[in-house]
Design a protein around this motif. Structure first.
Motif, PDB file in Angstrom:
ATOM      1  N   ILE A 251      -7.588  -7.732   6.929  1.00 45.23           N
ATOM      2  CA  ILE A 251      -8.394  -7.136   6.042  1.00 45.23           C
ATOM      3  C   ILE A 251      -8.364  -5.659   6.083  1.00 45.23           C
ATOM      4  CG2 ILE A 251     -10.575  -6.581   5.075  1.00 45.23           C
ATOM      5  CD1 ILE A 251     -11.455  -9.460   6.097  1.00 45.23           C
ATOM      6  N   SER A 252      -8.374  -4.996   7.129  1.00 40.65           N
ATOM      7  CA  SER A 252      -8.082  -3.821   7.502  1.00 40.65           C
ATOM      8  C   SER A 252      -6.723  -3.390   7.181  1.00 40.65           C
ATOM      9  CB  SER A 252      -8.170  -3.294   8.959  1.00 40.65           C
ATOM     10  OG  SER A 252      -9.548  -3.520   9.250  1.00 40.65           O
ATOM     11  N   PHE A 253      -5.765  -3.897   7.422  1.00 46.49           N
ATOM     12  CA  PHE A 253      -4.373  -3.664   6.929  1.00 46.49           C
ATOM     13  C   PHE A 253      -4.145  -3.543   5.307  1.00 46.49           C
ATOM     14  CE2 PHE A 253       0.259  -4.007   6.118  1.00 46.49           C
ATOM     15  CZ  PHE A 253       0.773  -2.949   6.936  1.00 46.49           C
ATOM     16  N   GLY A 254      -4.722  -4.643   4.716  1.00 47.63           N
ATOM     17  CA  GLY A 254      -4.877  -4.687   3.359  1.00 47.63           C
ATOM     18  C   GLY A 254      -5.513  -3.690   2.693  1.00 47.63           C
ATOM     19  N   LEU A 255      -6.603  -3.279   3.271  1.00 42.41           N
ATOM     20  CA  LEU A 255      -7.335  -1.862   2.633  1.00 42.41           C
ATOM     21  C   LEU A 255      -6.285  -0.780   2.867  1.00 42.41           C
ATOM     22  CD1 LEU A 255     -10.920  -2.842   4.019  1.00 42.41           C
ATOM     23  CD2 LEU A 255      -9.881  -2.623   1.531  1.00 42.41           C
ATOM     24  N   CYS A 256      -5.826  -0.628   4.102  1.00 42.34           N
ATOM     25  CA  CYS A 256      -4.729   0.607   4.261  1.00 42.34           C
ATOM     26  C   CYS A 256      -3.831   0.552   3.270  1.00 42.34           C
ATOM     27  CB  CYS A 256      -4.173   0.531   5.732  1.00 42.34           C
ATOM     28  SG  CYS A 256      -2.993   1.764   6.184  1.00 42.34           S
ATOM     29  N   PHE A 257      -3.161  -0.682   3.212  1.00 44.16           N
ATOM     30  CA  PHE A 257      -2.028  -0.556   1.927  1.00 44.16           C
ATOM     31  C   PHE A 257      -2.843  -0.304   0.596  1.00 44.16           C
ATOM     32  CE2 PHE A 257      -0.396  -3.175  -1.373  1.00 44.16           C
ATOM     33  CZ  PHE A 257       0.890  -2.997  -1.408  1.00 44.16           C
ATOM     34  N   GLN A 258      -3.809  -0.610   0.219  1.00 42.04           N
ATOM     35  CA  GLN A 258      -4.677  -0.380  -0.999  1.00 42.04           C
ATOM     36  C   GLN A 258      -5.295   1.121  -1.054  1.00 42.04           C
ATOM     37  OE1 GLN A 258      -5.045  -1.379  -3.915  1.00 42.04           O
ATOM     38  NE2 GLN A 258      -4.196  -3.515  -3.769  1.00 42.04           N
ATOM     39  N   SER A 259      -5.280   1.811   0.185  1.00 41.90           N
ATOM     40  CA  SER A 259      -5.470   3.312   0.023  1.00 41.90           C
ATOM     41  C   SER A 259      -4.260   4.195  -0.169  1.00 41.90           C
ATOM     42  CB  SER A 259      -5.954   3.656   1.611  1.00 41.90           C
ATOM     43  OG  SER A 259      -7.228   2.922   1.799  1.00 41.90           O
ATOM     44  N   ARG A 260      -3.282   3.819   0.918  1.00 37.33           N
ATOM     45  CA  ARG A 260      -1.838   4.622   0.513  1.00 37.33           C
ATOM     46  C   ARG A 260      -0.811   3.996   1.237  1.00 37.33           C
ATOM     47  NH1 ARG A 260       0.969   9.143  -0.648  1.00 37.33           N
ATOM     48  NH2 ARG A 260       2.238  10.026   0.690  1.00 37.33           N
ATOM     49  N   ILE A 261       0.205   3.442   0.258  1.00 35.15           N
ATOM     50  CA  ILE A 261       1.190   2.487   0.368  1.00 35.15           C
ATOM     51  C   ILE A 261       2.317   2.979   1.723  1.00 35.15           C
ATOM     52  CG2 ILE A 261       3.262   1.402  -0.161  1.00 35.15           C
ATOM     53  CD1 ILE A 261       1.922   1.016  -3.128  1.00 35.15           C
ATOM     54  N   ASN A 262       2.443   4.564   1.634  1.00 40.53           N
ATOM     55  CA  ASN A 262       3.322   5.090   2.619  1.00 40.53           C
ATOM     56  C   ASN A 262       2.813   4.984   4.073  1.00 40.53           C
ATOM     57  OD1 ASN A 262       4.336   5.921   0.213  1.00 40.53           O
ATOM     58  ND2 ASN A 262       5.172   7.474   1.142  1.00 40.53           N
ATOM     59  N   THR A 263       1.476   5.216   4.290  1.00 43.64           N
ATOM     60  CA  THR A 263       0.836   4.892   5.455  1.00 43.64           C
ATOM     61  C   THR A 263       1.040   3.405   6.080  1.00 43.64           C
ATOM     62  OG1 THR A 263      -1.026   6.694   4.965  1.00 43.64           O
ATOM     63  CG2 THR A 263      -1.271   5.359   6.911  1.00 43.64           C
ATOM     64  N   ALA A 264       0.815   2.381   5.358  1.00 41.32           N
ATOM     65  CA  ALA A 264       0.864   1.319   5.543  1.00 41.32           C
ATOM     66  C   ALA A 264       2.504   0.729   5.807  1.00 41.32           C
ATOM     67  CB  ALA A 264       0.571   0.337   4.364  1.00 41.32           C
ATOM     68  N   PHE A 265       3.266   1.333   5.111  1.00 43.25           N
ATOM     69  CA  PHE A 265       4.845   1.216   5.513  1.00 43.25           C
ATOM     70  C   PHE A 265       5.288   1.518   6.782  1.00 43.25           C
ATOM     71  CE2 PHE A 265       9.076   2.647   5.438  1.00 43.25           C
ATOM     72  CZ  PHE A 265       9.834   1.629   5.031  1.00 43.25           C
ATOM     73  N   PRO A 305      -5.315 -12.366   4.972  1.00 41.35           N
ATOM     74  CA  PRO A 305      -6.095 -11.574   4.161  1.00 41.35           C
ATOM     75  C   PRO A 305      -5.032 -10.386   3.684  1.00 41.35           C
ATOM     76  CG  PRO A 305      -6.971 -12.004   6.150  1.00 41.35           C
ATOM     77  CD  PRO A 305      -5.570 -12.679   6.261  1.00 41.35           C
ATOM     78  N   VAL A 306      -3.876 -10.281   4.433  1.00 43.77           N
ATOM     79  CA  VAL A 306      -2.787  -9.239   3.608  1.00 43.77           C
ATOM     80  C   VAL A 306      -2.268  -9.673   2.565  1.00 43.77           C
ATOM     81  CG1 VAL A 306      -0.606  -8.051   4.401  1.00 43.77           C
ATOM     82  CG2 VAL A 306      -2.378  -8.643   6.247  1.00 43.77           C
ATOM     83  N   MET A 307      -2.055 -11.140   2.272  1.00 51.08           N
ATOM     84  CA  MET A 307      -1.337 -11.506   1.289  1.00 51.08           C
ATOM     85  C   MET A 307      -2.125 -11.607   0.035  1.00 51.08           C
ATOM     86  SD  MET A 307       1.661 -12.137   1.968  1.00 51.08           S
ATOM     87  CE  MET A 307       2.000 -13.184   0.341  1.00 51.08           C
ATOM     88  N   LEU A 308      -3.642 -11.881   0.529  1.00 49.08           N
ATOM     89  CA  LEU A 308      -4.461 -11.847  -0.937  1.00 49.08           C
ATOM     90  C   LEU A 308      -4.546 -10.206  -1.347  1.00 49.08           C
ATOM     91  CD1 LEU A 308      -7.472 -14.076   0.537  1.00 49.08           C
ATOM     92  CD2 LEU A 308      -5.989 -14.502  -1.226  1.00 49.08           C
ATOM     93  N   PHE A 309      -4.486  -9.239  -0.413  1.00 51.85           N
ATOM     94  CA  PHE A 309      -4.570  -8.061  -0.897  1.00 51.85           C
ATOM     95  C   PHE A 309      -3.272  -7.885  -1.724  1.00 51.85           C
ATOM     96  CE2 PHE A 309      -8.268  -7.364   1.699  1.00 51.85           C
ATOM     97  CZ  PHE A 309      -8.751  -6.465   1.320  1.00 51.85           C
ATOM     98  N   PHE A 310      -2.277  -8.234  -1.170  1.00 53.91           N
ATOM     99  CA  PHE A 310      -0.941  -7.759  -1.666  1.00 53.91           C
ATOM    100  C   PHE A 310      -0.912  -8.603  -2.906  1.00 53.91           C
ATOM    101  CE2 PHE A 310       3.761  -8.470  -2.235  1.00 53.91           C
ATOM    102  CZ  PHE A 310       4.173  -7.286  -2.186  1.00 53.91           C
ATOM    103  N   THR A 311      -1.282  -9.789  -3.302  1.00 59.49           N
ATOM    104  CA  THR A 311      -1.166 -10.591  -4.441  1.00 59.49           C
ATOM    105  C   THR A 311      -2.200  -9.849  -5.575  1.00 59.49           C
ATOM    106  OG1 THR A 311      -0.797 -12.538  -3.462  1.00 59.49           O
ATOM    107  CG2 THR A 311      -1.667 -12.788  -5.490  1.00 59.49           C
TER     108      THR A 311
END
Length: 525
Positions: A251-265, A305-311
């Motif tokens: 969930i935390s990684f999904g929220l990171c992705f939904q905050s700023r993609i470059n940081t998650a990358f 959870p990551v896939m749910l955020f990504f989807t």
């Protein structure tokens, strides 16, 4: 027995008792828990100072909005759009802008004299926010449900700063518990706060035009939460606790992705080998079939959870733009036509300079530091250029130069070698991508600071651990002293950088406050 001999025996007995006491405390985890708590408190102090000095708790935003939505920042506009049951912002695009052949060209927009909203995505005659919605889900909506109003920018920033202040130091302790349990606890007590300060989240939280910086601070906070829950899962023995913490990490990684993609990358480059070493190839005591089942469940707990955020992100993209993988960045109304940005192999060296090396310059106001405004004279094409600050301004980051000592030594596991190598690769690749697809500005450095700070600490502690095991007493004293000094100096330098003043890129403070800071840090020009 002589009096002097008795005195020596008593002293020896007392020292033995103290060692035994701390040994028993540490065996039960009490001493480590106390020191970990102290390190968190040391990190919470700057969060409280920020909240006291820069957060305007009276600046809540009434909802429904009292003014036209066009006068608010993107997160407020997106909240308003969701409340009205739509994806697009509730602001009309001017006819003059729609008549432009290429409205994304700033020169053409200037010639048309069209009114437009700065740095929003304009697609098919509608405005959209291209900023991730994690801050909305985690701060704006809870604040609205509790208070009936929306939080000020500084309050949002403060929430994420507190998150990072709790999770980042605990990550250092959890790593040590899992992989280096014999490290001196005093060393960890210093390493944890220095790691938090090295993220430079305290500087980013003061960024002017806050909605840009909310994205970066939120991404850093959620990334520290991801590292915390992932390491906590590794340290857990009960299966339900492992699965729960891995789910929270996902969930935390999904929220990171939904905050700023470059940081998650940047983090993803490290996460991929981590999945192999910490889950797939992890040593287990269970039978073969049970081991396989545990591996599948752990991967599912983290990945679902990551896939749910990504989807969810893909569905949201398809609702707004040309398709699921279209994040709207090409439609920004900003300083240049972003759709023309491309990856340039020749920009690898400039990216290393701007994001790794670029030194701070002298400033006119206390703490007498300023951002770097030196650029390469010829990039071959347009590149966005603003204030920059290289990672090596932070003394702790010099530990990255010790990485080859880990890679080429037989004293370290393959896991530690691969993980530290992937961290260095992540930093370099992210710097290059940011330069080519974003440009140069110090807030993009924050895409790398959490990974860079965490692995700088790991590399430094790894070297210290090896020296303590194999070196003579003089070598141990020298290396440990150097490590302590590096961490202390790093915190001091980061405090000064965080209080940078008199620059248009950060929120300023008055001379009286500056003098208080100067007295506190014993620093004069």
């Amino acid at each position: 027995m002589s009096a002097s001999t008795q005195k020596k025996e008593k002293k020896k007995s007392a020292l033995s008792g103290i060692k035994d006491f701390f040994g028993r405390l540490d065996a039960s985890g009490t001493l480590s828990g106390i020191l970990a708590f102290i390190s968190v408190v040391l990190c919470l102090v700057p969060a409280f100072v920020y909240s006291e000095c820069f957060v305007d708790h009276d600046a809540h935003i009434a909802y429904p909005l009292e003014s036209n939505p066009s006068s608010y920042q993107p997160y407020i506009q997106q909240f308003d759009a969701f409340e009205k049951g739509q994806a697009e912002l509730d602001v009309r695009v001017s006819g003059q802008l729609l008549e432009c052949k290429n409205p994304y060209d700033p020169n053409e927009r200037a010639e048309s004299h069209a009114w437009y909203m700065w740095d929003r995505a304009m697609y098919n005659g509608k405005y959209y926010s291209y900023f991730g919605i994690a801050p909305l889900l985690t701060v704006y909506y809870p604040h609205y449900l509790l208070n009936g109003t929306l939080p000020s920018d500084s309050e949002v920033m403060s929430v994420f700063l507190f998150m990072a202040a709790i999770f980042m130091p605990l990550c250092v302790w959890l790593w040590a518990f899992a992989f280096s349990p014999k490290l001196p606890k005093l060393l960890l007590l210093f390493a944890a706060p220095s790691c938090f300060w090295a993220t430079m989240i305290t500087l980013i939280a003061r960024g002017r035009t806050p909605f840009y910086y909310i994205a970066s601070v939120a991404a850093c906070a959620f990334l520290t939460a991801f590292l915390f829950f992932a390491l906590l899962a590794y340290n857990c023995k009960k299966r339900w606790a492992v699965y729960l913490n891995l789910a929270l990490a996902g969930i935390s990684f999904g929220l990171c992705f939904q905050s700023r993609i470059n940081t998650a990358f940047c983090a993803a480059i490290v996460v991929v080998p981590a999945l192999w070493f910490l889950i797939i190839a992890r040593e287990r005591k269970a039978k073969k079939k049970a081991r396989a089942a545990e591996t599948v469940f752990e991967l599912a707990a983290l990945g679902l959870p990551v896939m749910l955020f990504f989807t969810g992100s893909m569905i949201f993209n398809a609702m707004r733009f040309s398709g699921p993988l279209d994040f709207g960045t090409d439609y920004q109304l900003t300083v240049a036509d972003v759709s023309t940005y491309k990856m340039h192999g020749s920009w690898i060296i400039p990216s290393v300079y701007h994001y790794i090396i670029a030194p701070l310059s002298d400033g006119e106001a206390w703490p007498y530091l300023n951002f770097n405004y030196t650029y390469f004279t010829d990039y071959g094409t347009y590149i966005y250029r603003d204030a920059s600050m290289g990672l090596l301004n932070i003394p702790l980051m010099f530990s990255l130069f010790l990485a080859p000592a880990v890679w080429f030594s037989e004293k370290y596991s393959v896991r530690r070698k691969v993980m530290t190598l992937s961290a260095v690769i992540a930093i370099l690749v992210t710097a290059w991508i940011n330069t080519c697809l974003g440009g140069i500005i110090y807030r993009y450095t924050c895409d790398m600071t959490v990974i860079a700070a965490f692995f700088s600490a790991i590399i430094l502690l790894s070297v210290c651990e090896t020296v303590l095991k194999s070196s003579k007493r003089a070598g141990k004293i020298l290396v440990i002293t150097a490590a302590f000094l590096l961490m202390i100096i790093s915190v001091y330098v980061c405090i000064r950088i965080s209080l940078l003043n008199g620059n248009g890129n950060v929120i300023s403070y008055d001379d009286e406050t500056a003098e208080k800071f100067a007295k506190f840090l014993f620093f004069r020009k």
